[in-house]
Design a protein around this motif. Structure first.
Motif, PDB file in Angstrom:
ATOM      1  N   GLY A  66      -7.044 -44.761   8.920  1.00  0.00           N
ATOM      2  CA  GLY A  66      -7.070 -43.403   8.389  1.00  0.00           C
ATOM      3  C   GLY A  66      -6.259 -42.398   9.194  1.00  0.00           C
ATOM      4  N   LYS A  95      -0.852 -43.945   9.265  1.00  0.00           N
ATOM      5  CA  LYS A  95       0.255 -44.889   9.457  1.00  0.00           C
ATOM      6  C   LYS A  95       0.925 -45.255   8.126  1.00  0.00           C
ATOM      7  N   THR A  96       0.121 -45.684   7.164  1.00  0.00           N
ATOM      8  CA  THR A  96       0.677 -46.098   5.873  1.00  0.00           C
ATOM      9  C   THR A  96       1.321 -44.908   5.154  1.00  0.00           C
ATOM     10  N   THR A  97       0.707 -43.742   5.262  1.00  0.00           N
ATOM     11  CA  THR A  97       1.291 -42.539   4.657  1.00  0.00           C
ATOM     12  C   THR A  97       2.677 -42.271   5.250  1.00  0.00           C
TER      13      THR A  97
HETATM   14  P1  ADP Z   1      -3.787 -45.614   7.983  1.00  0.00           P
HETATM   15  O1  ADP Z   1      -2.680 -46.353   7.326  1.00  0.00           O
HETATM   16  O2  ADP Z   1      -3.465 -45.172   9.365  1.00  0.00           O
HETATM   17  O3  ADP Z   1      -5.084 -46.334   7.918  1.00  0.00           O
HETATM   18  P2  ADP Z   1      -3.482 -43.816   5.707  1.00  0.00           P
HETATM   19  O4  ADP Z   1      -2.086 -43.303   5.809  1.00  0.00           O
HETATM   20  O5  ADP Z   1      -3.736 -44.894   4.728  1.00  0.00           O
HETATM   21  O6  ADP Z   1      -3.985 -44.248   7.171  1.00  0.00           O
HETATM   22  O7  ADP Z   1      -4.455 -42.616   5.364  1.00  0.00           O
HETATM   23  C1  ADP Z   1      -4.416 -41.371   6.035  1.00  0.00           C
HETATM   24  C2  ADP Z   1      -5.464 -40.451   5.417  1.00  0.00           C
HETATM   25  O8  ADP Z   1      -5.075 -40.122   4.091  1.00  0.00           O
HETATM   26  C3  ADP Z   1      -6.834 -41.062   5.321  1.00  0.00           C
HETATM   27  O9  ADP Z   1      -7.792 -40.059   5.555  1.00  0.00           O
HETATM   28  C4  ADP Z   1      -6.906 -41.555   3.883  1.00  0.00           C
HETATM   29  O10 ADP Z   1      -8.237 -41.570   3.417  1.00  0.00           O
HETATM   30  C5  ADP Z   1      -6.074 -40.518   3.151  1.00  0.00           C
HETATM   31  N1  ADP Z   1      -5.386 -41.071   1.970  1.00  0.00           N
HETATM   32  C6  ADP Z   1      -4.497 -42.093   1.953  1.00  0.00           C
HETATM   33  N2  ADP Z   1      -4.028 -42.313   0.715  1.00  0.00           N
HETATM   34  C7  ADP Z   1      -4.610 -41.390  -0.091  1.00  0.00           C
HETATM   35  C8  ADP Z   1      -4.545 -41.076  -1.501  1.00  0.00           C
HETATM   36  N3  ADP Z   1      -3.738 -41.746  -2.309  1.00  0.00           N
HETATM   37  N4  ADP Z   1      -5.302 -40.065  -1.948  1.00  0.00           N
HETATM   38  C9  ADP Z   1      -6.109 -39.360  -1.123  1.00  0.00           C
HETATM   39  N5  ADP Z   1      -6.225 -39.586   0.192  1.00  0.00           N
HETATM   40  C10 ADP Z   1      -5.491 -40.585   0.724  1.00  0.00           C
END
Ligand code: ADP
Ligand code: MG
Length: 314
Positions: free
Chosen positions: A41, A44-46
């Motif tokens: 959370g 990273k993926t974002t």
């Molecule tokens: P990581 O890859 O580091 O686990 P993410 O980039 O997946 O983190 O997520 C960062 C934050 O954005 C988290 O709080 C996650 O819940 C939120 N998040 C990710 N994708 C979405 C989405 N499509 N809609 C709403 N919130 C999102």
């Protein structure tokens, strides 16, 4: 000075009220294995999705190979290999056909492609499974197929988003060794993970993320230097009086000394010969001791120092 491969400046990404990336900046140079380390959370993926123009962002800028990244910048895209967090393969195609399909998006020439696909299969060690469909593969083998699909066209920049989650130790090692080898052959690598041990093991530069922000950056040695508790020594002791514990606390460079559960745990702020001084004192005081552990700080300690919480899930 190596060339800049990726430059992210002040990236802001909101999902409604949630700020997933909060003025996040990053510069990645040619030849690095760049580790993006952060708990689940942290964003990273974002970051990866914004980098690839798969996701629109609210503010900031992204340059790759010195060009502005845009959804239709295919010149940049063809030089990138992406291995997504969620395995993305086609269930109806065999291992060979999957790699051929993804490679075919970049390489038209049949002969050249055949060579690339074969090399990718050998690289991830899937020779015996070329005719298998994805459903027949274990989690680890499926991950390796996912990687082969992303690297067959020999990209200059390879991005792997948590490629070792839920894989067996054998596949995990194979994947980590593979990343190092791809880098040795000339690719710049971005590798995201929440496993600090893996990041420490293979990354030449590490950015630590928390709540969409970059909280620290450097080599693992540089990051560890940032924290005060440079050494931790644990000694198994039967008993120690309060008075004796005070004597321990008066030794040089001591940050903290506690006795709990038959263990004396001492943290130091730098200094040399800490272990020998401590053991000498215990001997002088006729305190019987068992096993002794000396630990270097981990990236978890760095994370703990900056954020006040554990990086690990446990
Ligand atoms: P990581 O890859 O580091 O686990 P993410 O980039 O997946 O983190 O997520 C960062 C934050 O954005 C988290 O709080 C996650 O819940 C939120 N998040 C990710 N994708 C979405 C989405 N499509 N809609 C709403 N919130 C999102
Ligand atoms: Mg993720």
């Amino acid at each position: 000075m190596p060339e800049t491969v990726v430059k992210i400046e002040n990236l802001v990404k909101r999902y409604k009220e949630l700020i997933a990336l909060d003025h996040f900046s990053l510069e990645i140079f040619d030849g690095e294995i760049f580790g993006l380390l952060g708990p689940n959370g942290s964003g990273k993926t974002t970051t990866i999705n914004c980098l690839l123009s798969l996701l629109a962002f609210n503010k900031g800028s992204i340059e790759i190979f010195g060009e502005k990244m845009k959804p239709d910048n295919y010149n940049i895209k063809r030089q990138i290999g992406i291995i997504m967090q969620n395995v993305a393969v086609i269930n109806e195609l065999t291992v060979y056909e999957n790699i051929d399909y993804f490679c075919g998006l970049y390489i038209r020439d049949k002969e050249q492609r055949k060579k690339c696909v074969q090399e990718a299969i050998e690289f991830v060690g899937l020779e015996d499974f070329a005719k298998f469909r994805p459903k027949k593969l274990s989690g680890g083998l499926l991950r390796r197929l996912n990687i082969a699909c992303g690297i067959a066209h020999k990209p200059k920049l390879i991005i792997l988003d948590e490629p070792t989650v839920a894989v067996d130790p054998q596949s995990r090692n194979k994947i980590l060794e593979g990343i190092v080898e791809l880098n040795r052959r000339g690719a710049t690598v971005i590798y995201t993970s929440h496993y600090m041990e893996e990041v420490e093991q293979i990354c030449t530069q590490i950015a630590i993320m928390d709540k969409g922000r970059q909280i620290a950056i450097g080599t693992k040695e540089e990051l560890k230097k940032q924290i005060k508790d440079t050494e931790k020594i644990t000694v198994e002791v039967m008993d120690i009086s309060d008075e004796q514990l005070c004597m321990v606390r008066e030794l040089p460079h001591i940050g903290e000394a506690v006795f709990q559960g038959g263990k004396l745990c001492v943290k130091y702020h730098g200094g040399k010969h800490n272990l020998i001084r401590l053991l000498t004192l215990l001997q002088e005081q006729e305190i019987k001791f068992g096993r002794v552990f000396s630990e270097e700080p981990t990236l978890n300690d760095v994370f703990l120092e900056i954020t006040g919480k554990q990086l690990r899930d446990n």
